[in-house]
Design an enzyme around this catalytic site. Structure first.
Site, PDB file in Angstrom:
ATOM      1  CB  CYS A 160     -11.340  -1.686  13.397  1.00 56.26           C
ATOM      2  SG  CYS A 160     -11.258  -0.127  12.529  1.00 56.26           S
ATOM      3  NE  ARG A 178      -7.319  -5.966  15.527  1.00 55.77           N
ATOM      4  CZ  ARG A 178      -7.641  -6.979  14.741  1.00 55.77           C
ATOM      5  NH1 ARG A 178      -7.408  -8.199  15.123  1.00 55.77           N
ATOM      6  NH2 ARG A 178      -8.201  -6.784  13.582  1.00 55.77           N
ATOM      7  CD1 TRP A 218      -4.806   2.363  13.963  1.00 56.88           C
ATOM      8  CD2 TRP A 218      -5.189   2.231  11.767  1.00 56.88           C
ATOM      9  NE1 TRP A 218      -3.659   2.712  13.316  1.00 56.88           N
ATOM     10  CE2 TRP A 218      -3.864   2.644  11.970  1.00 56.88           C
ATOM     11  CE3 TRP A 218      -5.656   2.088  10.466  1.00 56.88           C
ATOM     12  CZ2 TRP A 218      -2.992   2.910  10.927  1.00 56.88           C
ATOM     13  CZ3 TRP A 218      -4.795   2.356   9.426  1.00 56.88           C
ATOM     14  CH2 TRP A 218      -3.475   2.756   9.662  1.00 56.88           C
ATOM     15  CG  ASN A 268     -13.047  -5.006  12.660  1.00 52.92           C
ATOM     16  OD1 ASN A 268     -13.217  -3.981  13.293  1.00 52.92           O
ATOM     17  ND2 ASN A 268     -12.386  -6.048  13.119  1.00 52.92           N
ATOM     18  N   GLY A 269     -13.501  -3.313   8.643  1.00 54.98           N
ATOM     19  CA  GLY A 269     -13.443  -3.461   7.189  1.00 54.98           C
ATOM     20  C   GLY A 269     -13.770  -2.149   6.503  1.00 54.98           C
ATOM     21  CD  GLU A 312      12.187  -3.792   2.107  1.00 59.54           C
ATOM     22  OE1 GLU A 312      13.015  -2.872   2.250  1.00 59.54           O
ATOM     23  OE2 GLU A 312      11.403  -4.137   3.002  1.00 59.54           O
ATOM     24  CE  LYS A 339      11.919  -5.832   6.216  1.00 60.66           C
ATOM     25  NZ  LYS A 339      11.786  -4.572   5.615  1.00 60.66           N
ATOM     26  CD  GLU A 388      14.643  -4.213   8.796  1.00 55.16           C
ATOM     27  OE1 GLU A 388      14.650  -3.180   9.454  1.00 55.16           O
ATOM     28  OE2 GLU A 388      13.884  -4.391   7.825  1.00 55.16           O
ATOM     29  CG  HIS A 412      32.135  -2.911 -12.991  1.00 56.34           C
ATOM     30  ND1 HIS A 412      32.988  -2.671 -14.040  1.00 56.34           N
ATOM     31  CD2 HIS A 412      30.931  -3.200 -13.540  1.00 56.34           C
ATOM     32  CE1 HIS A 412      32.318  -2.795 -15.192  1.00 56.34           C
ATOM     33  NE2 HIS A 412      31.067  -3.120 -14.901  1.00 56.34           N
ATOM     34  CE  LYS A 433       6.310  -0.505  12.273  1.00 54.53           C
ATOM     35  NZ  LYS A 433       6.912  -1.217  11.132  1.00 54.53           N
TER      36      LYS A 433
END
Ligand code: F6R
Length: 605
Positions: free
Chosen positions: A2, A27, A75, A101-102, A478, A482, A485, A501, A600
């Site tokens: 928001c 946003r 949002w 907001n929140g 991960e 990162k 990409e 191995h 995305k």
């Protein structure tokens, strides 16, 4: 996430509010609205969808005259993206309107109390309690009513409130959500993000938690939480407008990395009540579940790999992790005794949807852990737990991944309690640790100022190895993704014990090896692997808890993380690796927010 804006002055407010809201569009949002005071009444206009719809509905603001107003982009969190749920919300007597907001954590209790008092709710939002509280406490003194209402709220809020009786006055209140005041001449502004007002004024005041302010065209007065007037410095914004849209950060990715403590708080706090995990939305009978299968793609899959350790350990249930793109073609052994957990930031990933459908046809129950409210995966699942990360704009996920992990931790504790697989003392201790994670994530951000310098050292590498064992291995997966990409450097994650191995053949002079050593149960073993690669010329950058002297003496470079229980550590341990990938990509001049070939939301199989 928001966004809020407000204006009081001599110009027509609505067009300025609409312009401000347009600046907050990046946003992400799904509805919007404005409220403007005029002639002792408040005109509210709301729409679902784009700001363009709001411009159309208000004829670019001409239909909502008045020189003081507030605006909001929403949002959806509490309640679907509908017009009644859009802000501003009005009091029953029409005297007040609020944008917020929140998250108001105690909104359920407050809503019950206000309903008993006779207040009528028009929306499903947590926000609406605010405006009814203000109405309840109003006895002719706007400021007092705002203070009394704020004192009843728990959670995070940045809000703006207007009153029909005092059409030129706005009150704004801040607690754990950004709120900035814009200082003009004969006019004043507020917004959740400077972007919304930097075109009109570059003189701003940053409110702190617990402070509130009164805005009129002629003055801004700031108060502490007891209502005492305080003075605060005016700062000058020197960024260009494009930078401000990223909240001052050079890239959305960095902004989103930095937002993680806040996203974590939003994800965890409402779900721990009275020392218990409360998972609203998890309406599934879990008594006859014999196994859990986790499926997802990319980083979401890696979040599942890390969460697997926590669920197995705490719930004593077997957990299998499967890439969604493989699971759907694998003739999976799932039935009505299987719980399928699906992880997705966007909620629209085609392979994940297909795997879900495949498992559903075999009788599996489906729990989705999703960031985007109302997305396809959220709708298809039997039940959904949202990661309250807010919109993620950079293509490479950061806060999406960490909040998925946090929901998996909450889920593991919730199920362990029901299955009696965890001693009460352990349960209490882990709840305490979980609540402390946002702070530790902040520490992980703050304690490595040398990462940009390390990036200068390592950015020319042709390839990197990320090694670790057990939970450290899950984080290595991960960390390597990162790096790949966004920096386009080949990075391979390897279970440290597997190096000998085969892969160790690739280790040569100056080969960077990022060694994750945060899990004390396997650190000694990983240290042996560090010795092995060092003996072959590798340059080792170790990630370890601060104070781990043994590793300092072995590694060439160190990155530190705060001490965290191993079962909850992945969401902290990944943070310096996100930063490392970011700064390496920056050194290499890469298009960080939009890496080549990536999207995305991957809606093709
Ligand atoms: C990597 C990344 C991707 C996504 C994957 C799944 O940084 O963002 O690997 O994790 O495409 O996307 P969601 O979570 O939207 O299903």
């Amino acid at each position: 996430m928001c966004g809020i804006v407000g204006y009081t002055g001599n110009q027509s407010a609505a067009p300025l509010l609409l312009e401000g809201l347009k600046k907050l569009e990046y946003r992400g949002y799904d509805s919007a609205g404005i409220a403007v005071t005029e002639d002792h009444s408040i005109h509210i206009s709301k729409v679902t969808g784009r700001i363009a719809n709001l411009c159309e509905k208000t004829e670019d603001g001409r239909l909502t005259p008045g020189t003081t107003g507030i605006g909001h982009t929403r949002w959806a969190t509490h309640g679907a993206p509908t017009e009644p749920n859009a802000h501003p919300h009005a009091s029953n007597d029409g005297r007040f309107a609020v944008v917020h907001n929140g998250i108001i954590e105690n909104y359920v209790e407050l809503r019950q109390e206000l309903t008993r008092e006779g207040y009528r709710f028009e929306s499903e939002t947590d926000t609406e309690v605010i405006v009814h509280l203000v109405e309840m406490y109003y006895a002719g003194d706007f400021k007092k009513a705002v203070m009394k209402a704020s004192n009843r709220l728990r959670g995070s809020y940045a809000m703006g409130i207007v009153c029909a009786d005092e059409p030129e006055r706005i009150f704004v209140v801040r607690e754990a959500s950004p709120l900035i005041l814009g200082v003009g001449i004969g006019e004043n502004y507020f917004a959740s993000d400077v972007t919304a007002m930097v075109a009109y004024t570059r003189n701003v005041i940053y409110l702190e938690d617990g402070e509130f302010a009164e805005l009129t065209p002629d003055f801004i007065r700031i108060y502490d939480c007891s209502g005492r007037e305080i003075s605060k410095p005016v700062s000058r914004i020197t960024w260009d407008i494009q930078a401000a849209e990223k909240g001052g950060y050079e890239h959305f990715m960095l902004k989103e990395i930095m937002e993680q403590p806040r996203a974590a708080k939003a994800t965890i706090t409402p779900r721990i009540q009275g020392g218990e995990v409360v998972l609203e939305g998890l309406e599934l009978d879990l008594t006859d579940i014999q196994k859990i299968m986790i499926t997802a793609c990319g980083s979401a899959y890696y979040a599942g790999c890390a969460g697997k350790y926590t669920i197995e350990k705490l719930c004593h249930l077997p957990v299998q992790t499967e890439l969604a793109s493989e699971l759907r073609y694998s003739d999976p052994l799932v039935d009505e005794h299987t719980l399928l957990i699906v992880l997705s930031q966007s909620g629209e990933t085609a392979d994940t949807i297909a795997a879900m459908k495949e498992c559903r046809s075999r009788g599996a129950k489906i729990l989705a852990i999703v960031n985007v409210v109302g997305s396809t995966i959220a709708k298809l699942a039997d039940c959904t737990l949202y990661t309250w990360a807010g919109p993620e704009i950079a293509v490479a996920t950061t806060k999406g991944y960490t909040t998925q992990l946090l929901v998996l931790y909450l889920f593991a504790l919730y199920v362990a309690k029901r299955r009696n697989t965890l001693e009460p003392g352990q349960y209490r201790r882990l709840i305490g640790e979980l609540k402390g994670l946002p702070k530790l994530m902040q520490q992980a951000l703050d304690m490595n100022p040398r990462i940009p310098r390390l990036a200068k050292k390592y950015h020319k590498a042709q390839s990197m190895f990320f090694i670790g064992r057990n939970t450290d291995y899950a984080v290595a997966l991960e960390g390597a993704l990162k790096m790949k990409e966004i920096s386009y450097i080949h990075a391979e994650s390897y279970a440290a014990g597997e190096l000998k191995h085969g892969t160790i053949a690739l280790i040569q002079e100056k080969q960077p090896v990022i060694a994750l050593c945060c899990n004390p149960s396997v650190t000694d073993k990983t240290m042996s692997n560090i010795v092995e690669v060092k003996a072959r010329g590798a340059e080792v950058l170790a990630v370890a808890e601060r104070g781990n002297q043994k590793i300092v003496s072995l590694a060439d470079d160190m990155i530190y993380v705060p001490k965290v229980d191993t079962l909850l550590a992945a969401c902290v341990e990944i943070i310096p690796l996100q930063l490392l990938a970011y700064y390496v990509a920056r050194e290499n001049g890469c298009d960080i927010d939009k890496p080549k070939n990536l999207a995305k939301s991957v809606t093709v199989e």
